[in-house]
Scaffold this motif. Sequence first.
Motif, short mmCIF file in Angstrom:
data_model
loop_
_atom_site.label_atom_id
_atom_site.label_comp_id
_atom_site.label_asym_id
_atom_site.label_seq_id
_atom_site.Cartn_x
_atom_site.Cartn_y
_atom_site.Cartn_z
N GLY A 6 7.22 4.64 -2.49
CA GLY A 6 6.90 3.97 -4.26
C GLY A 6 8.19 2.95 -4.26
N ASP A 65 3.57 10.18 -5.50
CA ASP A 65 2.90 9.27 -4.35
C ASP A 65 3.56 9.64 -3.12
OD1 ASP A 65 5.94 9.50 -3.82
OD2 ASP A 65 6.92 8.02 -5.52
N THR A 68 -0.59 8.92 -3.34
CA THR A 68 -1.28 6.93 -2.68
C THR A 68 -0.82 6.97 -1.78
OG1 THR A 68 0.67 7.18 -4.69
CG2 THR A 68 -2.01 7.93 -5.27
N HIS A 69 1.25 7.08 -1.57
CA HIS A 69 1.72 5.95 -1.22
C HIS A 69 2.16 6.47 0.42
CE1 HIS A 69 1.83 3.04 -4.18
NE2 HIS A 69 3.11 3.83 -4.47
N GLY A 110 -4.06 17.50 -6.09
CA GLY A 110 -3.30 16.33 -5.68
C GLY A 110 -2.58 17.32 -4.54
#
Length: 229
Positions: A6, A65, A68-69, A110
């Motif tokens: 990130g 992250d 997400t990434h 998550g």
Amino acid sequence: MYHSVGDRSEDPYRITVTPERLDAQLGWLRRRGLRGVSVAGLLAARARGEDRGLVGLTFDDGYADFVTHALPCLRRHGCGATLFVLPGRLGADNAWDPLGPRKPLLTADGIRHAAAEGVEIGSHGLTHVDLTTADDATLKAETAESRALLTELTGAPVTGFCYPYGTVDARAAEAVRAAGYAYACAIDPGPLTGPHALPRVHVGERDTAVRLLLKTRLHRLRRRPATGV
């Protein structure tokens, strides 16, 4: 060995790579005929004599992250990975890094999402404690209790462990073995190298194609054979 993926505007420990850099590094692997897989997948393939062209990818600490990434990038390149998380810090942050910056960690949802996407979930301990300095009760909690909690959270066996800070000694390795893990990752464990102290290479933002090539060669030279894996 990766950590966070990130924003790198503050990165005193050099644990973060940008999504763009990760994408370039995974692309470099694929252009060389290599494919990233989980550590469990790599060891299983090695046992069958089918590990040629495979590289174990690990992400330590369980940063939010990752979903997400990192995960979209892994999918784009057809790669698997192992995510080592801290069930005692779900939804918290990396409070063990005194210089910061504070980075959020994955929640239970998550972690389950990553597992549902095919990512291997392993334990990084319960709360990110150096096992070589832990007392007996803490050592048991960080190894056995963390495994039990992650097994309950994911509904799947947890076979891999990763030593916080990469530090390992014979006592810590024995505790991990006794807790039922099939393997454990360190960084450069020297004479302890084996199924419960696997060496890894740190990969960071500065690792372009030339540096990655040098690191792969250096890693082969410095590591000792891992008997039984």
